[in-house]
Motif scaffolding. Structure first.
Motif, PDB file in Angstrom:
ATOM      1  N   ALA A  42       2.461   7.479   7.909  1.00  0.00           N
ATOM      2  CA  ALA A  42       2.395   7.801   6.319  1.00  0.00           C
ATOM      3  C   ALA A  42       2.883   6.447   5.580  1.00  0.00           C
ATOM      4  N   GLY A  43       2.741   5.348   6.443  1.00  0.00           N
ATOM      5  CA  GLY A  43       2.671   4.113   5.777  1.00  0.00           C
ATOM      6  C   GLY A  43       3.958   3.437   6.223  1.00  0.00           C
ATOM      7  N   LEU A  44       4.744   2.579   5.451  1.00  0.00           N
ATOM      8  CA  LEU A  44       5.897   1.549   5.813  1.00  0.00           C
ATOM      9  C   LEU A  44       7.151   2.620   5.469  1.00  0.00           C
ATOM     10  N   ARG A  45       7.938   2.248   6.571  1.00  0.00           N
ATOM     11  CA  ARG A  45       9.378   2.744   6.381  1.00  0.00           C
ATOM     12  C   ARG A  45      10.431   1.752   6.621  1.00  0.00           C
ATOM     13  N   ALA A  46      11.594   1.851   5.826  1.00  0.00           N
ATOM     14  CA  ALA A  46      12.763   0.842   6.154  1.00  0.00           C
ATOM     15  C   ALA A  46      13.915   1.520   6.563  1.00  0.00           C
ATOM     16  N   LYS A  47      14.665   0.812   7.196  1.00  0.00           N
ATOM     17  CA  LYS A  47      16.019   1.301   7.727  1.00  0.00           C
ATOM     18  C   LYS A  47      17.009   0.104   7.686  1.00  0.00           C
ATOM     19  N   ASP A 100      -1.862   8.070   5.010  1.00  0.00           N
ATOM     20  CA  ASP A 100      -2.394   9.329   5.247  1.00  0.00           C
ATOM     21  C   ASP A 100      -3.477   9.836   4.369  1.00  0.00           C
ATOM     22  N   SER A 101      -4.185  10.913   4.518  1.00  0.00           N
ATOM     23  CA  SER A 101      -5.290  11.044   3.758  1.00  0.00           C
ATOM     24  C   SER A 101      -4.795  11.585   2.402  1.00  0.00           C
ATOM     25  N   GLU A 136      -8.399  -0.923   4.241  1.00  0.00           N
ATOM     26  CA  GLU A 136      -7.223  -1.212   4.850  1.00  0.00           C
ATOM     27  C   GLU A 136      -6.051  -0.063   4.416  1.00  0.00           C
ATOM     28  N   LEU A 137      -6.390   0.231   2.926  1.00  0.00           N
ATOM     29  CA  LEU A 137      -5.622   1.423   2.462  1.00  0.00           C
ATOM     30  C   LEU A 137      -5.749   2.859   3.403  1.00  0.00           C
ATOM     31  N   ASP A 138      -6.987   2.746   3.900  1.00  0.00           N
ATOM     32  CA  ASP A 138      -7.207   4.244   4.753  1.00  0.00           C
ATOM     33  C   ASP A 138      -6.496   3.919   6.106  1.00  0.00           C
ATOM     34  N   ALA A 139      -6.337   2.858   6.703  1.00  0.00           N
ATOM     35  CA  ALA A 139      -5.812   2.719   7.938  1.00  0.00           C
ATOM     36  C   ALA A 139      -4.149   2.678   7.734  1.00  0.00           C
ATOM     37  N   VAL A 140      -3.442   2.244   6.796  1.00  0.00           N
ATOM     38  CA  VAL A 140      -2.264   2.611   6.491  1.00  0.00           C
ATOM     39  C   VAL A 140      -1.671   3.680   6.080  1.00  0.00           C
ATOM     40  N   TYR A 163       0.983  -1.133  -0.178  1.00  0.00           N
ATOM     41  CA  TYR A 163      -0.029  -0.053  -0.132  1.00  0.00           C
ATOM     42  C   TYR A 163       0.855   1.351   0.012  1.00  0.00           C
ATOM     43  N   THR A 164       1.846   1.172   0.791  1.00  0.00           N
ATOM     44  CA  THR A 164       2.826   2.384   0.803  1.00  0.00           C
ATOM     45  C   THR A 164       3.464   2.664  -0.474  1.00  0.00           C
ATOM     46  N   SER A 165       4.002   1.571  -1.339  1.00  0.00           N
ATOM     47  CA  SER A 165       4.589   1.735  -2.376  1.00  0.00           C
ATOM     48  C   SER A 165       3.832   2.263  -3.443  1.00  0.00           C
TER      49      SER A 165
END
Length: 316
Positions: free
Chosen positions: A301-306, A106-107, A100-104, A54-56
């Motif tokens: 704002a969704g998934l982030r990676a580190k 931002d608007s 699910e999109l709305d949950a992950v 969803y973030t991608s």
């Protein structure tokens, strides 16, 4: 067939365009996805594959259509991002996906993605094809309120813009046959996959259908066909497979079948769950002797990676 000369071969390689992942912390660390690639997203349901997806999708839609709002510079890579998203769902209805999109997201991300998203909902046909009792699901769509001209509630209005796959198949005599369903999905993909980010959600459902008469070879044939088709498209395809990454990597039929992969892992640590992900091969484009492990987390704002560490191939 004539072989290409080294300069000709080099020019072909130099002409390959790359689509960013759209994931903060991952873009910049890896080059991206070569256009014309099918990507396997594999991991247990709680490992983060859908949050990644969803973030991608949302980030790439933002970068393509509202670049001033995208936080990172993309340069020429923006041109390689497809205009739209075509989402094929086998067991989740549209309302579930939008929720699910709305949950992950931002608007801002939600709005730009849904403006350029088509969801092909095959869930009713799938449930029928695998002999789920009709009394348990045939009222579900009737419970969705019909959109009205002044309806601004979100989900209902979004549903009105999509052609229902079951409306396309009313003349099919053997609609309950899972093989016929896979043929219909294949036709839809062939019609809608070009110049798009195509999503197949999910491979686990197709493999589940092998318990109800679908040959496993037909599923593998579908994946091979998708791999072949996407090469000729100006886009990419995501295939979601909700199964433990270690199990997928030990399956010789699935592992390595598509052009590339992202594997998702989760481990419980006390009251928390620690999630990581690792990027696999894209025809050598992302291969190194030591692969990077990325810690993942989901925020507003969704998934982030580190990036956390590098591991050798034997530790995958």
């Amino acid at each position: 067939m004539d072989d290409l000369s080294p300069p000709e071969a080099k020019s072909v390689s130099a002409g390959v365009e790359y689509v960013p992942f759209g994931i903060p912390g991952l873009d910049g660390a890896v080059r991206g996805i070569p256009t014309g690639s099918a990507v396997l997203l594999a991991g247990a349901p709680d490992a983060g594959s859908h949050a990644f997806l969803y973030t991608s999708l949302a980030s790439l839609a933002l970068a393509k259509h509202e670049p001033a709002l995208y936080p990172r510079r993309l340069g020429d890579a923006r041109e390689a991002i497809p205009e739209r998203v075509s989402y094929v769902s086998l067991t989740h209805d549209r309302e579930h996906i939008y929720s699910e999109l709305d949950a992950v997201l931002d608007s801002e991300q939600f709005e730009i993605l849904t403006d350029h998203l088509t969801v092909a909902d095959f869930s009713q046909q799938f449930l029928s094809a695998v002999d789920v009792p009709a009394s348990l699901y045939d009222q579900r769509r009737e419970d969705v309120p019909a959109p009205t001209e002044d309806d601004d509630s979100g989900v209902a209005g979004l549903l009105d813009d999509v052609t229902l796959p079951d409306e396309r198949s009313t003349e099919t005599d053997d609609a309950d046959d899972v093989s016929a369903l896979l043929d219909e999905i294949s036709e839809y993909v062939a019609d809608s996959g070009d110049d798009a980010i195509l999503v197949i959600d999910g491979l686990s459902d197709l493999l589940l259908a092998t318990n109800f008469g679908l040959d496993r070879s037909a599923v593998l044939g579908f994946l091979l066909g998708l791999r072949e088709a996407v090469v000729g498209w100006d886009g990419i395809a995501y295939v979601v497979y909700e199964r433990r990454a270690a199990d997928v990597r030990s399956d010789p039929d699935i592992h390595g079948l598509l052009h590339g992969s992202v594997f998702f892992y989760s481990n419980d640590q006390g009251h928390d769950t620690y999630r990581t992900m690792r990027v696999g091969s894209f025809g050598g484009a992302l291969d190194t002797e030591r692969q990077t492990v990325f810690e993942s987390s989901v925020g507003p704002a969704g998934l982030r990676a580190k990036a956390t560490k590098k591991i050798g191939p034997s530790n995958w």
